[in-house]
Design a protein around this motif. Structure first.
Motif, PDB file in Angstrom:
ATOM      1  N   CYS A  41       0.803  -1.227   0.000  1.00  0.00           N
ATOM      2  CA  CYS A  41       0.000   0.000   0.000  1.00  0.00           C
ATOM      3  C   CYS A  41       0.837   1.278   0.000  1.00  0.00           C
ATOM      4  O   CYS A  41       0.290   2.378  -0.118  1.00  0.00           O
ATOM      5  CB  CYS A  41      -0.916   0.031   1.228  1.00  0.00           C
ATOM      6  SG  CYS A  41      -2.087  -1.329   1.299  1.00  0.00           S
ATOM      7  N   THR A  43       2.762   3.084  -1.886  1.00  0.00           N
ATOM      8  CA  THR A  43       2.902   4.123  -2.911  1.00  0.00           C
ATOM      9  C   THR A  43       1.594   4.764  -3.372  1.00  0.00           C
ATOM     10  O   THR A  43       1.626   5.716  -4.155  1.00  0.00           O
ATOM     11  CB  THR A  43       3.610   3.545  -4.145  1.00  0.00           C
ATOM     12  OG1 THR A  43       2.823   2.463  -4.673  1.00  0.00           O
ATOM     13  CG2 THR A  43       5.003   3.047  -3.787  1.00  0.00           C
ATOM     14  N   TRP A  44       0.438   4.271  -2.871  1.00  0.00           N
ATOM     15  CA  TRP A  44      -0.787   4.760  -3.500  1.00  0.00           C
ATOM     16  C   TRP A  44      -1.939   5.063  -2.558  1.00  0.00           C
ATOM     17  O   TRP A  44      -2.705   5.982  -2.797  1.00  0.00           O
ATOM     18  CB  TRP A  44      -1.272   3.740  -4.548  1.00  0.00           C
ATOM     19  CG  TRP A  44      -1.537   2.372  -3.972  1.00  0.00           C
ATOM     20  CD1 TRP A  44      -0.634   1.376  -3.825  1.00  0.00           C
ATOM     21  CD2 TRP A  44      -2.780   1.878  -3.443  1.00  0.00           C
ATOM     22  NE1 TRP A  44      -1.217   0.274  -3.234  1.00  0.00           N
ATOM     23  CE2 TRP A  44      -2.541   0.549  -2.995  1.00  0.00           C
ATOM     24  CE3 TRP A  44      -4.061   2.403  -3.305  1.00  0.00           C
ATOM     25  CZ2 TRP A  44      -3.528  -0.239  -2.427  1.00  0.00           C
ATOM     26  CZ3 TRP A  44      -5.052   1.622  -2.743  1.00  0.00           C
ATOM     27  CH2 TRP A  44      -4.780   0.321  -2.309  1.00  0.00           C
ATOM     28  N   ILE A  45      -2.101   4.320  -1.464  1.00  0.00           N
ATOM     29  CA  ILE A  45      -3.372   4.402  -0.739  1.00  0.00           C
ATOM     30  C   ILE A  45      -3.598   5.761  -0.076  1.00  0.00           C
ATOM     31  O   ILE A  45      -4.703   6.312  -0.102  1.00  0.00           O
ATOM     32  CB  ILE A  45      -3.504   3.250   0.293  1.00  0.00           C
ATOM     33  CG1 ILE A  45      -4.952   3.209   0.816  1.00  0.00           C
ATOM     34  CG2 ILE A  45      -2.502   3.403   1.421  1.00  0.00           C
ATOM     35  CD1 ILE A  45      -5.267   1.952   1.597  1.00  0.00           C
ATOM     36  N   GLU A  46      -2.549   6.340   0.500  1.00  0.00           N
ATOM     37  CA  GLU A  46      -2.743   7.638   1.161  1.00  0.00           C
ATOM     38  C   GLU A  46      -3.047   8.727   0.142  1.00  0.00           C
ATOM     39  O   GLU A  46      -3.922   9.564   0.353  1.00  0.00           O
ATOM     40  CB  GLU A  46      -1.501   8.004   1.975  1.00  0.00           C
ATOM     41  CG  GLU A  46      -1.703   9.291   2.768  1.00  0.00           C
ATOM     42  CD  GLU A  46      -0.501   9.649   3.622  1.00  0.00           C
ATOM     43  OE1 GLU A  46      -0.606  10.610   4.391  1.00  0.00           O
ATOM     44  OE2 GLU A  46       0.554   8.978   3.498  1.00  0.00           O
ATOM     45  N   ALA A  47      -2.346   8.720  -0.985  1.00  0.00           N
ATOM     46  CA  ALA A  47      -2.573   9.748  -2.001  1.00  0.00           C
ATOM     47  C   ALA A  47      -3.969   9.656  -2.604  1.00  0.00           C
ATOM     48  O   ALA A  47      -4.615  10.672  -2.881  1.00  0.00           O
ATOM     49  CB  ALA A  47      -1.511   9.627  -3.097  1.00  0.00           C
ATOM     50  N   GLU A  48      -4.468   8.426  -2.787  1.00  0.00           N
ATOM     51  CA  GLU A  48      -5.755   8.250  -3.465  1.00  0.00           C
ATOM     52  C   GLU A  48      -6.951   8.314  -2.511  1.00  0.00           C
ATOM     53  O   GLU A  48      -8.020   8.803  -2.878  1.00  0.00           O
ATOM     54  CB  GLU A  48      -5.782   6.918  -4.218  1.00  0.00           C
ATOM     55  CG  GLU A  48      -4.828   6.883  -5.405  1.00  0.00           C
ATOM     56  CD  GLU A  48      -5.007   5.620  -6.235  1.00  0.00           C
ATOM     57  OE1 GLU A  48      -6.136   5.087  -6.272  1.00  0.00           O
ATOM     58  OE2 GLU A  48      -4.021   5.159  -6.835  1.00  0.00           O
ATOM     59  N   PHE A  49      -6.765   7.821  -1.274  1.00  0.00           N
ATOM     60  CA  PHE A  49      -7.911   7.688  -0.384  1.00  0.00           C
ATOM     61  C   PHE A  49      -7.742   8.375   0.972  1.00  0.00           C
ATOM     62  O   PHE A  49      -8.667   8.372   1.778  1.00  0.00           O
ATOM     63  CB  PHE A  49      -8.234   6.204  -0.158  1.00  0.00           C
ATOM     64  CG  PHE A  49      -8.621   5.472  -1.420  1.00  0.00           C
ATOM     65  CD1 PHE A  49      -9.864   5.685  -1.998  1.00  0.00           C
ATOM     66  CD2 PHE A  49      -7.737   4.603  -2.021  1.00  0.00           C
ATOM     67  CE1 PHE A  49     -10.218   5.019  -3.151  1.00  0.00           C
ATOM     68  CE2 PHE A  49      -8.086   3.929  -3.180  1.00  0.00           C
ATOM     69  CZ  PHE A  49      -9.331   4.136  -3.765  1.00  0.00           C
ATOM     70  N   ASP A 221      -1.959  17.859  -2.015  1.00  0.00           N
ATOM     71  CA  ASP A 221      -2.732  16.923  -1.189  1.00  0.00           C
ATOM     72  C   ASP A 221      -2.252  16.930   0.255  1.00  0.00           C
ATOM     73  O   ASP A 221      -3.055  16.964   1.194  1.00  0.00           O
ATOM     74  CB  ASP A 221      -2.630  15.508  -1.755  1.00  0.00           C
ATOM     75  CG  ASP A 221      -3.371  15.349  -3.074  1.00  0.00           C
ATOM     76  OD1 ASP A 221      -4.230  16.214  -3.348  1.00  0.00           O
ATOM     77  OD2 ASP A 221      -3.093  14.394  -3.806  1.00  0.00           O
TER      78      ASP A 221
END
Length: 419
Positions: A41, A43-49, A221
């Motif tokens: 998770c 590389t993506w979960i915090e930025a997207e969600f 963000d």
């Protein structure tokens, strides 16, 4: 999720359902000890969600970040004349000074690591921090691999000065990495001292292998989640040298004579270039003593306006805003108490502190993370900005400005102008 992880760990197919529940519930944190899930998770979960996947210990550090080491003493950094020297060969002094006994590191293993680094001088740089008496205070090896600055050796000497250097050295690493074009630092030394681990965590490094992302400018963000003055102060502390603008944070313009500016905030102009570059950069925390006047809000910002030396030649006048800092503590104390508690991170002598007092009391501002402006703002430009925001142009004493003044000054800096 990365295919290399999902194909090798079937349990991630079930874990993703728990993640979906957390996202739908609006959770900020998903806490787990599953290293594969954390890696999947990353590389993506915090930025997207807006949900962060992390270990329990990292959650505690995030919600209750360790305070900077209490025994930080900026005057010690000035008193011992620190400088970096290249290490070309091993010596028994290095082993004696820097083998990490708290982690039961063996001298033989430490020597092998240093020998491996010295055997590849084109890849690694090994330096030792010494004082004017040739005492050894820090050992540092770095290697830039792509956009990451790897740190296989990070050691500090023992004692209270070692703790102060640890706190300062971590910030020095950030500056070095950014200057070299890196966007992250990874501390791969497996024998870190407790003082260094504390300093790294206080500076925003996370993980069993301490790591931090770097950038001169905040991403939209990340910046969007820091709104209040306290949130902004905390964000800027662990994401230095990023600065957030367009926030309702109190701002003060503080006039300071060149001789005090050189001592307090490290400012040198072409007429007073009397200091060599400091081995560890500016002291991260310093104290400003002033005559008591009203209530100083915390946290807040300071814009340092360097004026002139009354006893100097008129040509020595600077008359420009040259730096900014964050105020993280402000109080009014009896002079004796102020000297006892704060003299160690101030630059004034006792008689000078007493001269700033009123009715036996003095105002104390503890400021951190001073940054010199890339483009100092001269008096004429500053006056135009102040009039635009209906702020008096008098610079005789410290005075309240508006957040817009700070924002306009930052937008005139080259890195901000590139946005």
């Amino acid at each position: 999720m990365p295919e290399r992880l999902t194909t090798g760990d079937a349990s991630l197919a079930d874990d993703v359902k728990h993640l979906a529940d957390a996202i739908l519930a609006g959770a900020e944190f998903f806490v787990t000890r599953d290293s594969n899930l954390i890696a999947a998770c990353e590389t993506w979960i915090e930025a997207e969600f807006g949900t962060e996947v992390l270990r329990p210990v990292d959650l505690i550090q995030r919600l209750m970040p360790p305070a900077p080491p209490f025994r930080f003493r900026s005057e010690q950094l000035e008193a011992v004349g620190l400088q970096w020297e290249k290490v070309a060969s091993l010596s028994s002094r290095l082993e004696e000074a820097f083998v990490e006994r708290t982690s039961s590191e063996k001298g033989k293993a430490f020597r092998r690591r240093l020998q491996a680094i010295l055997a590849k001088p084109s890849e690694f740089g090994l330096q030792v921090l010494v004082d004017e008496r040739s005492r050894l205070w820090a050992l540092l090896a770095t290697e830039q691999r792509g956009a990451t600055l790897l740190v296989p050796i990070l050691r500090v000497g023992s004692g209270s000065l070692g703790e102060t250097i640890a706190f300062q050295l971590v910030r020095h690493l950030r500056w070095r990495a950014l200057e070299q074009g890196a966007d992250s630092i990874s501390i791969t030394d497996q024998a870190l001292s407790p003082a260094l681990r504390s300093a790294l965590h206080a500076d925003g490094f996370t993980g069993q292998v301490p790591r931090v992302k770097l950038s001169w400018l905040a991403s939209p963000d990340a910046a969007a989640r820091a709104i209040t003055a306290t949130e902004v102060s905390e964000y800027e502390r662990i994401n230095w040298p990023q600065v957030l603008i367009a926030r309702d944070i109190p701002v003060h313009i503080v006039p300071i004579q060149p001789k005090y500016a050189r001592e307090l905030i490290g400012y040198n102009d072409t007429l007073f270039n009397t200091r060599e570059k400091r081995a560890l950069g500016f002291a991260r925390q310093v104290v400003y003593f002033a005559a008591p006047k009203g209530v100083q809000e915390v946290p807040s910002r300071v814009l340092w306006y360097v004026s002139w030396d009354p006893k100097g030649h008129k040509a020595s006048a600077v008359r420009a805003v040259v730096a900014h800092s964050r105020v993280v503590e402000a109080t009014t104390l009896p002079v004796e108490t102020a000297i006892e508690q704060y003299r160690a991170i101030g630059t004034l002598r006792t008689r000078e502190i007493e001269a700033h007092s009123k009715n036996g009391k003095v105002a104390v501002w503890r400021v951190e993370d001073t940054q010199l402006l890339e483009r100092p703002i001269d008096r004429a430009t500053l006056d135009r900005i102040l009039r635009k925001h209906d702020v008096t142009t008098s610079k005789i004493t410290a005075r309240r400005a508006t957040p817009g003044v700070f924002d306009d000054i930052m937008r005139m800096q080259p890195r901000w102008a590139e946005r």
